[in-house]
Design an enzyme around this catalytic site. Structure first.
Site, short mmCIF file in Angstrom:
data_model
loop_
_atom_site.label_atom_id
_atom_site.label_comp_id
_atom_site.label_asym_id
_atom_site.label_seq_id
_atom_site.Cartn_x
_atom_site.Cartn_y
_atom_site.Cartn_z
N GLU A 191 36.65 38.16 32.77
CA GLU A 191 37.75 38.15 33.73
C GLU A 191 37.88 39.53 34.38
O GLU A 191 37.35 40.52 33.85
CB GLU A 191 39.07 37.82 33.00
CG GLU A 191 39.09 36.48 32.32
CD GLU A 191 38.88 35.33 33.29
OE1 GLU A 191 39.68 35.17 34.22
OE2 GLU A 191 37.90 34.59 33.13
N ASP A 201 42.43 34.16 27.26
CA ASP A 201 41.69 33.14 28.02
C ASP A 201 41.47 31.88 27.18
O ASP A 201 41.63 30.76 27.66
CB ASP A 201 40.35 33.76 28.47
CG ASP A 201 39.52 32.80 29.29
OD1 ASP A 201 39.87 32.56 30.46
OD2 ASP A 201 38.52 32.29 28.76
N LYS A 251 42.83 27.94 27.78
CA LYS A 251 41.95 26.76 27.74
C LYS A 251 42.39 25.78 26.65
O LYS A 251 42.39 24.56 26.86
CB LYS A 251 40.51 27.22 27.53
CG LYS A 251 39.96 27.97 28.75
CD LYS A 251 38.69 28.71 28.46
CE LYS A 251 38.12 29.36 29.71
NZ LYS A 251 37.03 30.32 29.43
N1 HSE Z 1 35.97 34.90 31.43
C1 HSE Z 1 35.72 33.53 31.17
C2 HSE Z 1 34.76 33.43 30.00
C3 HSE Z 1 35.14 32.89 32.39
O1 HSE Z 1 34.15 34.43 29.67
O2 HSE Z 1 34.64 32.37 29.41
C4 HSE Z 1 35.04 31.39 32.32
O3 HSE Z 1 36.28 30.79 32.12
#
Ligand code: HSE
Length: 323
Positions: free
Chosen positions: A190, A201, A205
């Protein structure tokens, strides 16, 4: 033959990957959907950077209102990332009757109910396959192919950057900071890699996966999480001696009382575990469900083309009238 008009907001890794796929595979996609399509606008804060990344200069604008008010634009792809102005732009596009596709897990996880409700109210599609697992078609599988099931458990490696770092530290004896730099250079991380390495992150998800699998929205900030920033070469060495691998696992299980237990943390897994062979920027999601049993989905979880592939898959679904 109908020509769908697609506007791309943001021309970073995923925006440019999406654009490239729409150009490169234009003919085969047009044949498959029985309609034509064209990019109508590219919204870019730095037009010269978008041009350097391959955008047609005639399509570049820095004025989002131009896109929302353009009656010919059918679909808006939000690839700006982050919370704002992404949220405002998504809502604005929907209120102007435009279908929306986004890979932006942060904005979806933070506003899941508001965004899905706004799409419903305005009769438009809101698709976000690329937000979880990059190129892996996990959300469409949950929503469509596996929709006959009650889901009971989710286990996943859902961040490419941290999986890349842990793989490189283990396989090539690299330091944490060298491996992180390599992940950033490859376009996996990111803009602010804190979101990757501290598990934020993953929380975004997992929040989306739980909303779809368990019909329970748990905000990302309510998911207990530990990232990988404290992992040292010694931890990796110790894991090797114990014949286990350290992976950043995102876990959720539906309990008998209907509540959900969930967490994200570095986890020791045996070398013969199915997730042990998921390396570098690859992601994997294991689902347990009452009818199908256990299923595992593996693929590239980050990067311009794998993520762009999922974005374009959503565009194709919309152009085929499926939403
Ligand atoms: N920064 C995220 C990752 C990108 O490394 O998975 C994809 O969602």
């Amino acid at each position: 033959m109908k020509t769908f008009k697609i506007a791309i907001l943001g021309f970073g890794t995923v925006g440019s990957g999406t654009y490239e796929i729409l150009q490169t595979n234009h003919d085969v996609i047009r044949k498959r959907i029985g309609a034509d399509f064209a990019v109508s606008h590219v919204l870019a804060r730095h037009p010269e950077k978008a041009e350097m990344r391959g955008a047609n200069p005639a399509l570049i604008t820095s004025d989002p209102a131009e896109i929302f008010q353009d009656e010919e634009t059918d679909i808006v792809v939000e690839c700006i990332g982050g919370l704002e102005p992404a949220k405002t732009y998504i809502l604005e596009a929907m209120r102007h009757g435009k279908h929306v596709v986004t890979p932006n897990k942060a904005v979806i996880a933070a506003n899941f109910e508001e965004l899905t409700e706004c799409a419903r109210e305005n009769g438009v599609a809101f698709r976000y396959e690329a937000s979880v697992g990059g190129g892996i078609p996990i959300l469409t599988s949950i929503n469509e192919a596996l929709a006959a099931n009650n889901f009971t458990r989710i286990d996943g490696i859902v961040n490419g950057t941290t999986n890349y770092i842990l793989t490189q530290m283990a396989d090539n004896d690299l330091s944490y900071s060298t491996a992180l730099k390599m992940a950033q250079d490859s376009g996996f991380a990111e803009a602010n890699p804190t979101a990757d390495v501290e598990g934020i992150d993953c929380a975004n998800k997992l929040s989306i996966l739980m909303a779809l699998c368990f019909d329970t929205y748990i905000p990302p900030q309510d998911i207990p999480r530990t990232g990988i920033s404290a992992i040292t070469k010694d931890d990796i060495r110790e894991a090797k001696e114990k014949k286990v691998l350290l992976k950043l696992i995102s876990h959720a299980v539906l309990l008998d009382d209907g509540t959900v237990d969930c967490w994200i943390r570095p986890t020791e897994i045996p070398q013969d575990h199915p997730l042990a062979c998921v390396n570098n920027e690859f992601n994997a999601v294991v689902l347990d469900a009452d009818m199908v049993g256990e299923t595992m989905f593996v693929g590239k979880g980050a990067g311009a083309l794998p993520t762009g592939s999922a974005v374009v898959g959503d565009l194709i679904a919309i152009m085929r009238g499926r939403f």
